[in-house]
Design an enzyme around this catalytic site. Sequence first.
Site, short mmCIF file in Angstrom:
data_model
loop_
_atom_site.label_atom_id
_atom_site.label_comp_id
_atom_site.label_asym_id
_atom_site.label_seq_id
_atom_site.Cartn_x
_atom_site.Cartn_y
_atom_site.Cartn_z
N ASP A 48 37.55 32.38 43.02
CA ASP A 48 37.89 32.37 44.45
C ASP A 48 36.78 31.69 45.25
OD1 ASP A 48 36.02 34.36 44.24
OD2 ASP A 48 37.18 35.89 45.30
N SER A 49 35.70 31.27 44.55
CA SER A 49 34.69 30.41 45.18
C SER A 49 35.36 29.13 45.70
CB SER A 49 33.58 30.06 44.19
OG SER A 49 34.13 29.59 42.97
N ASP A 87 40.83 34.16 39.10
CA ASP A 87 40.17 35.20 39.91
C ASP A 87 41.20 35.87 40.80
OD1 ASP A 87 37.70 36.28 40.24
OD2 ASP A 87 36.87 34.60 41.40
N GLU A 185 26.65 38.77 37.79
CA GLU A 185 26.21 37.80 38.80
C GLU A 185 24.94 38.28 39.49
OE1 GLU A 185 29.21 36.22 41.39
OE2 GLU A 185 27.73 35.15 42.60
O1 KIV Z 1 34.49 32.79 42.21
C1 KIV Z 1 33.69 32.39 41.35
O2 KIV Z 1 33.43 31.20 41.18
C2 KIV Z 1 33.04 33.40 40.51
C3 KIV Z 1 31.91 32.95 39.64
C4 KIV Z 1 30.76 32.53 40.43
C5 KIV Z 1 31.56 33.97 38.64
O3 KIV Z 1 33.40 34.53 40.56
#
Ligand code: KIV
Length: 283
Positions: A48-49, A87, A185
């Site tokens: 979700d980044s 995610d 993380e």
């Molecule tokens: O959303 C994301 O990219 C993540 C990673 C940084 C682990 O959860």
Amino acid sequence: MMQTKKKVSVNDIIAMKGAEKISVLTAYDYSTSLICDRAGVDILLVGDSAGMVVLGYPSTVPVGMTEMTMFCSAVARGTKRAMIVGDMPFGSYQPNASVAVENAVQLIKAGCDAVKLEGGSEIIGTIKAIADAGIPVMGHIGLRPQTSSLWEGYKLQGRTRESAMKLVQDAKALEKAGVFSIVLEMVASEVADTITKRVSVPTIGIGSGRGCDGQVLVLHDMLGIYEDIRPKFVKRYAELSKSIFDAVASYTREIKTGRFPEESNAFHMGLEELDKFRKAKKK
Ligand code: KIV
């Protein structure tokens, strides 16, 4: 693991613990997934980044199932070998376990092979419900961007004895609930090492030192797509911001000065039709 064309499975990932380090990268679209998959990454995490690095939100909080489903299906279309983990965005698993299962099913239908949820002991019931529906779950503890952004901001986790012990307990609880791997993380290396030794499933670190069973980075960070964002835990493998800037500036300059397109970029009529066209123009 020998690089074959065979799709990476949950069992392959579990078997890599202690045998081979696991390579994980985020992916959000078709074109970069094609490249990352071909380059041999083991897991593509549709994080979700995406909300921050692709959509420009200040945090991952605004991201919803509509966006995640679209990103996941694009990645699935570009991926043959890597395992795809989707995610679960903020709000998609907090209400109750049945909402969580419904949303996890939606990501699997979009082409994911597994889902990831942020949280420790407090979401064990939800993780069990998703796993009971037959969906592999990746855990995520330490810094949890969805809620950290609402509380203390992005900080190193496991700095005190209490918080370190809580992380170890959370990891054990996730393992018991049936996750097939755990993202750690921004966890102090000593704590990440302890967790890695104490759980039977692989740990995937981001900013959590060298001892984890695998590593994950955000694609845009390791490619240097944002010139000014340089977290300490990121190693840049390219400087794409500069490359893209230079390419676009050259393109614009060459259009303005008439250097592009060149004759070799043009298409032409056949001689016979050209002749007819010339005559018709004269009339
Ligand atoms: O959303 C994301 O990219 C993540 C990673 C940084 C682990 O959860």
